[in-house]
Design a protein around this motif. Structure first.
Motif, PDB file in Angstrom:
ATOM      1  N   HIS A 118       0.852  -1.193   0.000  1.00 32.51           N
ATOM      2  CA  HIS A 118       0.000   0.000   0.000  1.00 32.51           C
ATOM      3  C   HIS A 118       0.889   1.245   0.000  1.00 32.51           C
ATOM      4  CE1 HIS A 118      -3.153   2.838   0.816  1.00 32.51           C
ATOM      5  NE2 HIS A 118      -2.578   3.205   1.955  1.00 32.51           N
ATOM      6  N   LEU A 119       0.704   2.111  -1.005  1.00 32.56           N
ATOM      7  CA  LEU A 119       1.440   3.368  -1.077  1.00 32.56           C
ATOM      8  C   LEU A 119       0.659   4.447  -0.329  1.00 32.56           C
ATOM      9  CD1 LEU A 119       2.644   3.487  -4.799  1.00 32.56           C
ATOM     10  CD2 LEU A 119       3.918   2.771  -2.781  1.00 32.56           C
ATOM     11  N   ARG A 120       1.232   4.919   0.768  1.00 29.81           N
ATOM     12  CA  ARG A 120       0.581   5.995   1.532  1.00 29.81           C
ATOM     13  C   ARG A 120       0.919   7.347   0.911  1.00 29.81           C
ATOM     14  NH1 ARG A 120       3.765   3.904   5.274  1.00 29.81           N
ATOM     15  NH2 ARG A 120       4.519   5.946   5.950  1.00 29.81           N
ATOM     16  N   ARG A 121      -0.094   8.184   0.786  1.00 34.08           N
ATOM     17  CA  ARG A 121       0.127   9.536   0.283  1.00 34.08           C
ATOM     18  C   ARG A 121      -0.401  10.584   1.262  1.00 34.08           C
ATOM     19  NH1 ARG A 121       2.010   8.766  -4.747  1.00 34.08           N
ATOM     20  NH2 ARG A 121       1.338   6.907  -5.893  1.00 34.08           N
ATOM     21  N   THR A 122      -1.067  10.134   2.319  1.00 31.98           N
ATOM     22  CA  THR A 122      -1.577  11.050   3.346  1.00 31.98           C
ATOM     23  C   THR A 122      -1.229  10.483   4.720  1.00 31.98           C
ATOM     24  OG1 THR A 122      -3.745   9.942   3.357  1.00 31.98           O
ATOM     25  CG2 THR A 122      -3.479  11.845   1.901  1.00 31.98           C
ATOM     26  N   PRO A 123      -1.160  11.352   5.734  1.00 27.83           N
ATOM     27  CA  PRO A 123      -1.250  12.814   5.608  1.00 27.83           C
ATOM     28  C   PRO A 123       0.030  13.393   5.014  1.00 27.83           C
ATOM     29  CG  PRO A 123      -0.875  12.201   7.891  1.00 27.83           C
ATOM     30  CD  PRO A 123      -1.053  10.918   7.140  1.00 27.83           C
ATOM     31  N   THR A 124      -0.119  14.308   4.081  1.00 25.03           N
ATOM     32  CA  THR A 124       1.063  14.905   3.456  1.00 25.03           C
ATOM     33  C   THR A 124       1.861  15.724   4.468  1.00 25.03           C
ATOM     34  OG1 THR A 124      -0.329  16.745   2.728  1.00 25.03           O
ATOM     35  CG2 THR A 124       0.047  14.963   1.165  1.00 25.03           C
ATOM     36  N   ALA A 125       1.157  16.427   5.351  1.00 25.48           N
ATOM     37  CA  ALA A 125       1.794  17.184   6.432  1.00 25.48           C
ATOM     38  C   ALA A 125       1.295  16.590   7.741  1.00 25.48           C
ATOM     39  CB  ALA A 125       1.455  18.666   6.336  1.00 25.48           C
ATOM     40  N   PRO A 126       2.005  15.617   8.318  1.00 26.49           N
ATOM     41  CA  PRO A 126       1.478  14.864   9.456  1.00 26.49           C
ATOM     42  C   PRO A 126       1.348  15.650  10.746  1.00 26.49           C
ATOM     43  CG  PRO A 126       3.748  14.234   9.017  1.00 26.49           C
ATOM     44  CD  PRO A 126       3.326  15.126   7.890  1.00 26.49           C
ATOM     45  N   ILE A 127       2.044  16.779  10.864  1.00 31.42           N
ATOM     46  CA  ILE A 127       1.964  17.571  12.091  1.00 31.42           C
ATOM     47  C   ILE A 127       1.357  18.930  11.754  1.00 31.42           C
ATOM     48  CG2 ILE A 127       3.270  18.676  13.940  1.00 31.42           C
ATOM     49  CD1 ILE A 127       5.231  16.392  13.812  1.00 31.42           C
ATOM     50  N   ARG A 166      10.337  24.794  13.913  1.00 31.83           N
ATOM     51  CA  ARG A 166       9.039  24.132  13.794  1.00 31.83           C
ATOM     52  C   ARG A 166       9.170  22.785  13.081  1.00 31.83           C
ATOM     53  NH1 ARG A 166       4.603  23.428  10.554  1.00 31.83           N
ATOM     54  NH2 ARG A 166       2.573  23.563  11.605  1.00 31.83           N
ATOM     55  N   VAL A 167       8.859  21.702  13.799  1.00 33.17           N
ATOM     56  CA  VAL A 167       8.935  20.359  13.249  1.00 33.17           C
ATOM     57  C   VAL A 167       7.733  20.111  12.347  1.00 33.17           C
ATOM     58  CG1 VAL A 167       8.952  17.890  13.794  1.00 33.17           C
ATOM     59  CG2 VAL A 167      10.199  19.501  15.246  1.00 33.17           C
ATOM     60  N   THR A 168       7.986  19.632  11.149  1.00 40.53           N
ATOM     61  CA  THR A 168       6.900  19.327  10.208  1.00 40.53           C
ATOM     62  C   THR A 168       6.702  17.825  10.016  1.00 40.53           C
ATOM     63  OG1 THR A 168       8.444  19.527   8.338  1.00 40.53           O
ATOM     64  CG2 THR A 168       7.201  21.500   8.966  1.00 40.53           C
ATOM     65  N   THR A 169       7.757  17.057  10.235  1.00 37.85           N
ATOM     66  CA  THR A 169       7.679  15.598  10.163  1.00 37.85           C
ATOM     67  C   THR A 169       8.517  15.052  11.306  1.00 37.85           C
ATOM     68  OG1 THR A 169       7.552  15.679   7.745  1.00 37.85           O
ATOM     69  CG2 THR A 169       8.044  13.543   8.738  1.00 37.85           C
ATOM     70  N   LEU A 170       7.946  14.141  12.105  1.00 40.83           N
ATOM     71  CA  LEU A 170       8.635  13.613  13.277  1.00 40.83           C
ATOM     72  C   LEU A 170       8.493  12.098  13.309  1.00 40.83           C
ATOM     73  CD1 LEU A 170      10.142  13.922  15.930  1.00 40.83           C
ATOM     74  CD2 LEU A 170       7.957  14.471  17.042  1.00 40.83           C
ATOM     75  N   CYS A 171       9.601  11.413  13.088  1.00 38.44           N
ATOM     76  CA  CYS A 171       9.596   9.952  13.006  1.00 38.44           C
ATOM     77  C   CYS A 171      10.553   9.383  14.036  1.00 38.44           C
ATOM     78  CB  CYS A 171      10.031   9.498  11.612  1.00 38.44           C
ATOM     79  SG  CYS A 171       9.216  10.367  10.253  1.00 38.44           S
ATOM     80  N   LEU A 172      10.469   8.083  14.270  1.00 38.34           N
ATOM     81  CA  LEU A 172      11.397   7.457  15.195  1.00 38.34           C
ATOM     82  C   LEU A 172      11.692   6.030  14.807  1.00 38.34           C
ATOM     83  CD1 LEU A 172       9.694   5.732  17.893  1.00 38.34           C
ATOM     84  CD2 LEU A 172       8.558   7.894  17.483  1.00 38.34           C
ATOM     85  N   VAL A 173      12.857   5.574  15.234  1.00 37.64           N
ATOM     86  CA  VAL A 173      13.291   4.204  15.014  1.00 37.64           C
ATOM     87  C   VAL A 173      13.402   3.539  16.381  1.00 37.64           C
ATOM     88  CG1 VAL A 173      15.100   2.704  14.103  1.00 37.64           C
ATOM     89  CG2 VAL A 173      14.575   4.866  12.955  1.00 37.64           C
ATOM     90  N   PRO A 174      12.535   2.570  16.701  1.00 37.89           N
ATOM     91  CA  PRO A 174      12.563   1.945  18.024  1.00 37.89           C
ATOM     92  C   PRO A 174      13.798   1.073  18.203  1.00 37.89           C
ATOM     93  CG  PRO A 174      11.037   0.788  16.615  1.00 37.89           C
ATOM     94  CD  PRO A 174      11.500   1.992  15.844  1.00 37.89           C
ATOM     95  N   SER A 175      14.110   0.758  19.453  1.00 39.65           N
ATOM     96  CA  SER A 175      15.249  -0.105  19.744  1.00 39.65           C
ATOM     97  C   SER A 175      14.944  -0.932  20.984  1.00 39.65           C
ATOM     98  CB  SER A 175      16.513   0.721  19.988  1.00 39.65           C
ATOM     99  OG  SER A 175      17.541  -0.078  20.525  1.00 39.65           O
ATOM    100  N   PRO A 176      15.252  -2.240  20.975  1.00 43.42           N
ATOM    101  CA  PRO A 176      15.021  -3.059  22.166  1.00 43.42           C
ATOM    102  C   PRO A 176      15.895  -2.639  23.334  1.00 43.42           C
ATOM    103  CG  PRO A 176      16.253  -4.278  20.502  1.00 43.42           C
ATOM    104  CD  PRO A 176      15.786  -3.019  19.850  1.00 43.42           C
ATOM    105  N   ASP A 177      16.921  -1.811  23.069  1.00 39.99           N
ATOM    106  CA  ASP A 177      17.814  -1.357  24.142  1.00 39.99           C
ATOM    107  C   ASP A 177      17.526   0.070  24.577  1.00 39.99           C
ATOM    108  OD1 ASP A 177      19.274  -3.807  24.058  1.00 39.99           O
ATOM    109  OD2 ASP A 177      20.333  -3.075  22.276  1.00 39.99           O
ATOM    110  N   ALA A 178      16.431   0.646  24.101  1.00 38.90           N
ATOM    111  CA  ALA A 178      16.116   2.031  24.435  1.00 38.90           C
ATOM    112  C   ALA A 178      15.839   2.180  25.926  1.00 38.90           C
ATOM    113  CB  ALA A 178      14.927   2.513  23.625  1.00 38.90           C
ATOM    114  N   ALA A 179      16.323   3.276  26.475  1.00 37.90           N
ATOM    115  CA  ALA A 179      16.137   3.533  27.905  1.00 37.90           C
ATOM    116  C   ALA A 179      14.724   4.030  28.188  1.00 37.90           C
ATOM    117  CB  ALA A 179      17.165   4.564  28.382  1.00 37.90           C
ATOM    118  N   ALA A 180      14.257   3.763  29.400  1.00 43.72           N
ATOM    119  CA  ALA A 180      12.919   4.209  29.793  1.00 43.72           C
ATOM    120  C   ALA A 180      12.802   5.725  29.738  1.00 43.72           C
ATOM    121  CB  ALA A 180      12.605   3.698  31.205  1.00 43.72           C
ATOM    122  N   GLU A 181      13.923   6.434  29.978  1.00 41.76           N
ATOM    123  CA  GLU A 181      13.881   7.894  29.958  1.00 41.76           C
ATOM    124  C   GLU A 181      13.534   8.436  28.572  1.00 41.76           C
ATOM    125  OE1 GLU A 181      16.260   6.053  31.151  1.00 41.76           O
ATOM    126  OE2 GLU A 181      16.560   6.597  33.267  1.00 41.76           O
TER     127      GLU A 181
END
Length: 271
Positions: A157-166, A219-234
């Motif tokens: 599935h090719l996502r095209r929306t939301p074009t401006a997620p924030i 001003r952030v317009t796109t905010l993504c993240l890459v999870p990690s099994p070693d990420a700290a609770a903080e």
């Protein structure tokens, strides 16, 4: 002195056994095999894995050439599979060069696969989620068994929306403050197979977790993240606070889930 013909020996890369040899005129051979080359032998396509020697100047001088080939197997379009149910299209533009500093490198298919979405845009996000869940139901299967099993998809599935997620004001400075130690900034984001930096991109490392996206000034317009099994609770706590302050939801596109701040900890550290 150049040879009038070249003795060519063909070797199968799978078996490492010679399967044919012939004499060819210089004009029947390319100037070099240093780039990807394909040959048609008996109506079947083969890819040149290795040429010894690789250039015409060398094999015309010696009069001999050994080509190690791998047969190109035709692929039935019905058998094509994908490892992801969805990707975002189109990708953002990139600058001609990356500039100084270390960049966060990501595969093009990984762009915006887990991203923050303003709660006001939840309706758009849910429409995309329904299409992705349909891909899971109708166009996926599991191959392999137990720990080696993997889900594959025969449609993507090719996502095209939301074009401006924030759609709200999200401060890059405030986001950095909420991450442990303010995070470690990268010079930007670069796609793995592209030389340039994604326009207006940023990335912040917070222990193994990486937050990245695009911003115009603060001003952030796109905010993504890459999870990690070693990420700290903080780190998870900092992201949860940002989601509450800026009224954001997390779109985990590859699983078809829209999550609120209470679920960010389990997503960031799935172990």
């Amino acid at each position: 002195m150049a040879a009038e013909s070249v003795r060519v020996v063909f070797v199968d890369a799978e078996t490492e056994a010679e399967f044919a040899r012939t004499e060819l005129a210089p004009g029947q051979l390319p100037d070099s095999f240093e780039h990807e080359t394909r040959l048609d032998l008996g109506g079947e396509p083969w890819a040149v894995v290795r040429a010894e020697p690789p250039t015409a100047a060398q094999f015309l001088r010696s009069g001999s050439l050994v080509l190690t080939l791998r047969r190109i197997q035709p692929v039935d379009p019905q058998e094509l599979t994908y490892s992801l149910p969805t990707i975002f299209d189109p990708l953002p533009p990139a600058e001609d060069s990356t500039g100084p500093g270390e960049h966060f490198v990501i595969h093009e298919d990984g762009w915006r696969q887990a991203e923050m979405v303003s709660r006001q845009l939840a309706g758009q996000a849910e429409a995309e989620m329904r299409a992705i869940r349909e891909i899971f139901r109708q166009h996926s299967r599991v191959i392999g068994e137990d720990a080696s099993s993997v889900r594959v998809f025969d449609r993507i599935h090719l996502r095209r929306t939301p074009t401006a997620p924030i759609s709200t004001e999200v401060s890059l400075r405030r986001l950095s403050e909420l991450l442990p130690g303010g995070g470690r900034p990268y010079a930007g984001v670069r796609f793995r197979d592209a030389p340039g930096r994604v326009v207006d991109s940023f990335a912040i490392a917070s222990d193994p977790l990486v937050v990245y996206g695009q911003a115009q000034g603060d001003r952030v317009t796109t905010l993504c993240l890459v999870p990690s099994p070693d990420a700290a609770a903080e780190s998870a706590a900092g992201l949860a606070q940002a989601m509450r302050e800026f009224d954001l939801l997390l779109a985990d596109w590859c699983s078809g889930r829209l999550l609120d701040a209470s679920a960010i900890g389990a997503f960031v550290n799935p172990a």
